[in-house]
Design a protein around this motif. Structure first.
Motif, PDB file in Angstrom:
ATOM      1  N   LYS A 145       0.831  -1.204   0.000  1.00 30.33           N
ATOM      2  CA  LYS A 145       0.000   0.000   0.000  1.00 30.33           C
ATOM      3  C   LYS A 145       0.864   1.253   0.000  1.00 30.33           C
ATOM      4  O   LYS A 145       0.569   2.227  -0.699  1.00 30.33           O
ATOM      5  CB  LYS A 145      -0.928  -0.005   1.213  1.00 30.33           C
ATOM      6  CG  LYS A 145      -1.876   1.184   1.273  1.00 30.33           C
ATOM      7  CD  LYS A 145      -2.803   1.088   2.471  1.00 30.33           C
ATOM      8  CE  LYS A 145      -3.761   2.275   2.520  1.00 30.33           C
ATOM      9  NZ  LYS A 145      -4.680   2.186   3.689  1.00 30.33           N
ATOM     10  N   ARG A 146       1.949   1.221   0.765  1.00 26.75           N
ATOM     11  CA  ARG A 146       2.841   2.375   0.837  1.00 26.75           C
ATOM     12  C   ARG A 146       3.487   2.650  -0.514  1.00 26.75           C
ATOM     13  O   ARG A 146       3.570   3.806  -0.940  1.00 26.75           O
ATOM     14  CB  ARG A 146       3.920   2.123   1.892  1.00 26.75           C
ATOM     15  CG  ARG A 146       4.903   3.284   2.056  1.00 26.75           C
ATOM     16  CD  ARG A 146       5.908   2.996   3.161  1.00 26.75           C
ATOM     17  NE  ARG A 146       6.840   4.111   3.295  1.00 26.75           N
ATOM     18  CZ  ARG A 146       7.825   4.140   4.181  1.00 26.75           C
ATOM     19  NH1 ARG A 146       8.003   3.110   5.020  1.00 26.75           N
ATOM     20  NH2 ARG A 146       8.636   5.178   4.243  1.00 26.75           N
ATOM     21  N   VAL A 147       3.939   1.605  -1.190  1.00 25.93           N
ATOM     22  CA  VAL A 147       4.560   1.778  -2.513  1.00 25.93           C
ATOM     23  C   VAL A 147       3.556   2.350  -3.510  1.00 25.93           C
ATOM     24  O   VAL A 147       3.892   3.248  -4.300  1.00 25.93           O
ATOM     25  CB  VAL A 147       5.121   0.434  -3.024  1.00 25.93           C
ATOM     26  CG1 VAL A 147       5.528   0.538  -4.495  1.00 25.93           C
ATOM     27  CG2 VAL A 147       6.311  -0.001  -2.182  1.00 25.93           C
ATOM     28  N   CYS A 148       2.328   1.851  -3.479  1.00 21.32           N
ATOM     29  CA  CYS A 148       1.293   2.353  -4.398  1.00 21.32           C
ATOM     30  C   CYS A 148       1.026   3.837  -4.162  1.00 21.32           C
ATOM     31  O   CYS A 148       0.924   4.618  -5.120  1.00 21.32           O
ATOM     32  CB  CYS A 148       0.008   1.551  -4.223  1.00 21.32           C
ATOM     33  SG  CYS A 148       0.130  -0.170  -4.759  1.00 21.32           S
ATOM     34  N   LEU A 149       0.930   4.222  -2.901  1.00 21.72           N
ATOM     35  CA  LEU A 149       0.705   5.636  -2.579  1.00 21.72           C
ATOM     36  C   LEU A 149       1.891   6.487  -3.004  1.00 21.72           C
ATOM     37  O   LEU A 149       1.713   7.611  -3.494  1.00 21.72           O
ATOM     38  CB  LEU A 149       0.445   5.792  -1.082  1.00 21.72           C
ATOM     39  CG  LEU A 149      -0.882   5.232  -0.555  1.00 21.72           C
ATOM     40  CD1 LEU A 149      -0.930   5.316   0.967  1.00 21.72           C
ATOM     41  CD2 LEU A 149      -2.067   5.990  -1.166  1.00 21.72           C
ATOM     42  N   GLN A 150       3.103   5.972  -2.840  1.00 24.13           N
ATOM     43  CA  GLN A 150       4.292   6.703  -3.249  1.00 24.13           C
ATOM     44  C   GLN A 150       4.333   6.881  -4.768  1.00 24.13           C
ATOM     45  O   GLN A 150       4.730   7.946  -5.263  1.00 24.13           O
ATOM     46  CB  GLN A 150       5.556   5.975  -2.776  1.00 24.13           C
ATOM     47  CG  GLN A 150       5.789   6.060  -1.277  1.00 24.13           C
ATOM     48  CD  GLN A 150       6.967   5.219  -0.813  1.00 24.13           C
ATOM     49  OE1 GLN A 150       7.380   4.280  -1.494  1.00 24.13           O
ATOM     50  NE2 GLN A 150       7.511   5.554   0.347  1.00 24.13           N
ATOM     51  N   LEU A 151       3.916   5.870  -5.508  1.00 22.83           N
ATOM     52  CA  LEU A 151       3.886   5.978  -6.968  1.00 22.83           C
ATOM     53  C   LEU A 151       2.868   7.024  -7.420  1.00 22.83           C
ATOM     54  O   LEU A 151       3.148   7.822  -8.325  1.00 22.83           O
ATOM     55  CB  LEU A 151       3.550   4.613  -7.587  1.00 22.83           C
ATOM     56  CG  LEU A 151       4.669   3.573  -7.561  1.00 22.83           C
ATOM     57  CD1 LEU A 151       4.152   2.216  -8.021  1.00 22.83           C
ATOM     58  CD2 LEU A 151       5.844   4.014  -8.434  1.00 22.83           C
ATOM     59  N   VAL A 152       1.699   7.047  -6.783  1.00 22.22           N
ATOM     60  CA  VAL A 152       0.688   8.051  -7.124  1.00 22.22           C
ATOM     61  C   VAL A 152       1.195   9.452  -6.781  1.00 22.22           C
ATOM     62  O   VAL A 152       1.017  10.403  -7.548  1.00 22.22           O
ATOM     63  CB  VAL A 152      -0.641   7.757  -6.413  1.00 22.22           C
ATOM     64  CG1 VAL A 152      -1.631   8.909  -6.609  1.00 22.22           C
ATOM     65  CG2 VAL A 152      -1.246   6.453  -6.936  1.00 22.22           C
ATOM     66  N   ALA A 153       1.838   9.572  -5.612  1.00 22.27           N
ATOM     67  CA  ALA A 153       2.398  10.862  -5.209  1.00 22.27           C
ATOM     68  C   ALA A 153       3.465  11.327  -6.199  1.00 22.27           C
ATOM     69  O   ALA A 153       3.544  12.515  -6.549  1.00 22.27           O
ATOM     70  CB  ALA A 153       2.982  10.766  -3.809  1.00 22.27           C
ATOM     71  N   ALA A 154       4.276  10.395  -6.679  1.00 22.47           N
ATOM     72  CA  ALA A 154       5.304  10.732  -7.668  1.00 22.47           C
ATOM     73  C   ALA A 154       4.673  11.192  -8.977  1.00 22.47           C
ATOM     74  O   ALA A 154       5.170  12.128  -9.622  1.00 22.47           O
ATOM     75  CB  ALA A 154       6.203   9.519  -7.911  1.00 22.47           C
ATOM     76  N   CYS A 155       3.572  10.545  -9.368  1.00 28.90           N
ATOM     77  CA  CYS A 155       2.858  10.951 -10.591  1.00 28.90           C
ATOM     78  C   CYS A 155       2.406  12.406 -10.490  1.00 28.90           C
ATOM     79  O   CYS A 155       2.573  13.200 -11.426  1.00 28.90           O
ATOM     80  CB  CYS A 155       1.649  10.047 -10.832  1.00 28.90           C
ATOM     81  SG  CYS A 155       2.065   8.340 -11.249  1.00 28.90           S
ATOM     82  N   TYR A 156       1.838  12.752  -9.337  1.00 31.35           N
ATOM     83  CA  TYR A 156       1.390  14.134  -9.138  1.00 31.35           C
ATOM     84  C   TYR A 156       2.568  15.097  -9.017  1.00 31.35           C
ATOM     85  O   TYR A 156       2.478  16.257  -9.422  1.00 31.35           O
ATOM     86  CB  TYR A 156       0.485  14.225  -7.912  1.00 31.35           C
ATOM     87  CG  TYR A 156      -0.984  14.184  -8.273  1.00 31.35           C
ATOM     88  CD1 TYR A 156      -1.621  15.299  -8.794  1.00 31.35           C
ATOM     89  CD2 TYR A 156      -1.716  13.017  -8.117  1.00 31.35           C
ATOM     90  CE1 TYR A 156      -2.959  15.260  -9.144  1.00 31.35           C
ATOM     91  CE2 TYR A 156      -3.061  12.965  -8.458  1.00 31.35           C
ATOM     92  CZ  TYR A 156      -3.679  14.094  -8.976  1.00 31.35           C
ATOM     93  OH  TYR A 156      -5.011  14.052  -9.333  1.00 31.35           O
ATOM     94  N   ALA A 157       3.681  14.637  -8.451  1.00 32.93           N
ATOM     95  CA  ALA A 157       4.863  15.490  -8.350  1.00 32.93           C
ATOM     96  C   ALA A 157       5.402  15.821  -9.741  1.00 32.93           C
ATOM     97  O   ALA A 157       5.730  16.982 -10.033  1.00 32.93           O
ATOM     98  CB  ALA A 157       5.944  14.794  -7.521  1.00 32.93           C
ATOM     99  N   PHE A 158       5.477  14.812 -10.608  1.00 33.39           N
ATOM    100  CA  PHE A 158       5.896  15.054 -11.989  1.00 33.39           C
ATOM    101  C   PHE A 158       4.902  15.982 -12.686  1.00 33.39           C
ATOM    102  O   PHE A 158       5.291  16.868 -13.456  1.00 33.39           O
ATOM    103  CB  PHE A 158       5.998  13.732 -12.758  1.00 33.39           C
ATOM    104  CG  PHE A 158       7.246  12.956 -12.474  1.00 33.39           C
ATOM    105  CD1 PHE A 158       8.494  13.474 -12.781  1.00 33.39           C
ATOM    106  CD2 PHE A 158       7.181  11.690 -11.900  1.00 33.39           C
ATOM    107  CE1 PHE A 158       9.655  12.762 -12.523  1.00 33.39           C
ATOM    108  CE2 PHE A 158       8.338  10.972 -11.629  1.00 33.39           C
ATOM    109  CZ  PHE A 158       9.570  11.501 -11.938  1.00 33.39           C
ATOM    110  N   GLY A 159       3.608  15.767 -12.425  1.00 34.48           N
ATOM    111  CA  GLY A 159       2.582  16.613 -13.022  1.00 34.48           C
ATOM    112  C   GLY A 159       2.718  18.059 -12.592  1.00 34.48           C
ATOM    113  O   GLY A 159       2.644  18.983 -13.409  1.00 34.48           O
ATOM    114  N   GLY A 160       2.939  18.277 -11.292  1.00 29.17           N
ATOM    115  CA  GLY A 160       3.095  19.633 -10.788  1.00 29.17           C
ATOM    116  C   GLY A 160       4.332  20.315 -11.341  1.00 29.17           C
ATOM    117  O   GLY A 160       4.296  21.505 -11.713  1.00 29.17           O
ATOM    118  N   ALA A 161       5.446  19.564 -11.409  1.00 28.70           N
ATOM    119  CA  ALA A 161       6.685  20.145 -11.927  1.00 28.70           C
ATOM    120  C   ALA A 161       6.546  20.510 -13.406  1.00 28.70           C
ATOM    121  O   ALA A 161       6.931  21.613 -13.829  1.00 28.70           O
ATOM    122  CB  ALA A 161       7.833  19.152 -11.731  1.00 28.70           C
TER     123      ALA A 161
END
Length: 319
Positions: A145-161
């Motif tokens: 679950k932690r890895v999945c949440l981290q991957l989603v967070a990374a997706c949004y981080a790339f999106g924001g950048a």
């Protein structure tokens, strides 16, 4: 049709404070018909994606990483479709097709955030399938679950950048007229055509970062599915091969449509296509794809169809 507003600036130049979204205004006789079509598509998008999210979160049998990512995909589809479609629907019926400068900035910002996040989410989904099919014994320990949440967070981080870079790249340019955008939303290529300065550097930034946020996920996807296809080919069970291939085929179809239209729009020489072709292609990834995704995944997925049947049975026969 209003011509928008221009504010006096230093010297003899004026600064644009309002843009006009011309959209499909070259078809005045069918505006109401287009409104009905796109309204129907938008309603299907909301119903399909909200239904998918609700089904995944309320059915315990779908509480797995694959369906978690699918629920996030539905959320992203709702978000970036809603950034564009409501304004388009209003403009079909309104004589004033203007959008304020700040409104244009906001629309482009949120659109790029969610489209970029979806690009990387599709790569995350491909990696999930790679682990599930090629490393099944390590799947539960890898895709936590932690890895999945981290991957989603990374997706949004790339999106924001990417959104910060692309939006800043466009609106750092001076806009001093004309202010008529040959599109139905504030997209980067048509906005660059309105800048009253040389846009060569801005175009280079657009191509570089658009290529980056499409090619990096695409490489992950291609590598993941190369291993997946090899693993499927080695399976002894025909039923297992069919199930694995069916799941991956729906994902790959969604990927092909999404990346094909995005690359056509952003990773090509400036002015290589006319505005009408660009609008048609944009309709696919801003309006059509968000509607199709829940149907692509549900119609080819036995577990989703079974969950939907259980939900309908409970609704019809609650006792």
């Amino acid at each position: 049709m209003t011509l928008g507003k221009l504010t006096l600036a230093a010297g003899n130049h004026t600064l644009v404070t309002t843009f006009i979204l011309l959209g499909f205004s070259d078809h005045p006789d069918i505006q109401e018909l287009l409104f009905g079509i796109f309204l129907f598509i938008y309603i299907l998008t909301l119903v399909g994606n909200l239904g998918m999210i609700s089904l995944i979160f309320t059915d315990s049998r779908l509480h797995s990483p694959m369906y978690f990512f699918l629920s996030i995909l539905s959320f992203l589809d709702i978000c970036y479709s809603s950034v564009v479609t409501p304004k388009l629907l209003v403009n079909f019926l309104a004589s004033d097709k203007s959008i304020s400068f700040k409104g244009c900035v906001a629309q482009l910002t949120f659109f790029v955030v969610h489209v970029t996040a979806e690009s990387f989410l599709l790569a995350s989904m491909a990696y999930d399938r790679f682990v599930a099919i090629c490393r099944p014994l390590h799947y539960s320990s890898t895709m936590t679950k932690r890895v999945c949440l981290q991957l989603v967070a990374a997706c949004y981080a790339f999106g924001g950048a990417n959104s910060a870079i692309q939006t800043g790249n466009v609106f750092a340019l001076p806009f001093c007229g004309p202010n008529q955008v040959m599109h139905y939303f504030c997209d980067i290529p048509p906005l660059l055509r309105l800048a009253c300065t040389n846009t060569a550097t801005a175009e280079m930034v657009l191509y570089m970062f658009s290529a980056l946020v499409t090619l990096l996920p695409a490489i992950v996807i291609l590598i993941s599915y190369s291993f997946v296809l090899v693993a499927i080919g080695k399976m002894r069970s025909a039923a297992g091969r069919k199930k694995a291939f069916s799941t991956c085929a729906s994902h790959f179809l969604a990927i092909a449509i999404f990346y094909g239209t995005v690359v056509f729009t952003y990773v090509q020489p400036h002015g290589s296509t006319d505005d009408s072709n660009s609008q048609v292609v944009s309709v696919f990834y801003t309006i059509i794809i968000p509607m199709l995704n829940p149907f692509i995944y549900s119609l080819r997925n036995k577990e989703v169809k079974a969950a939907l049947q259980r939900k309908l049975q409970v609704s019809i026969f609650p006792c």
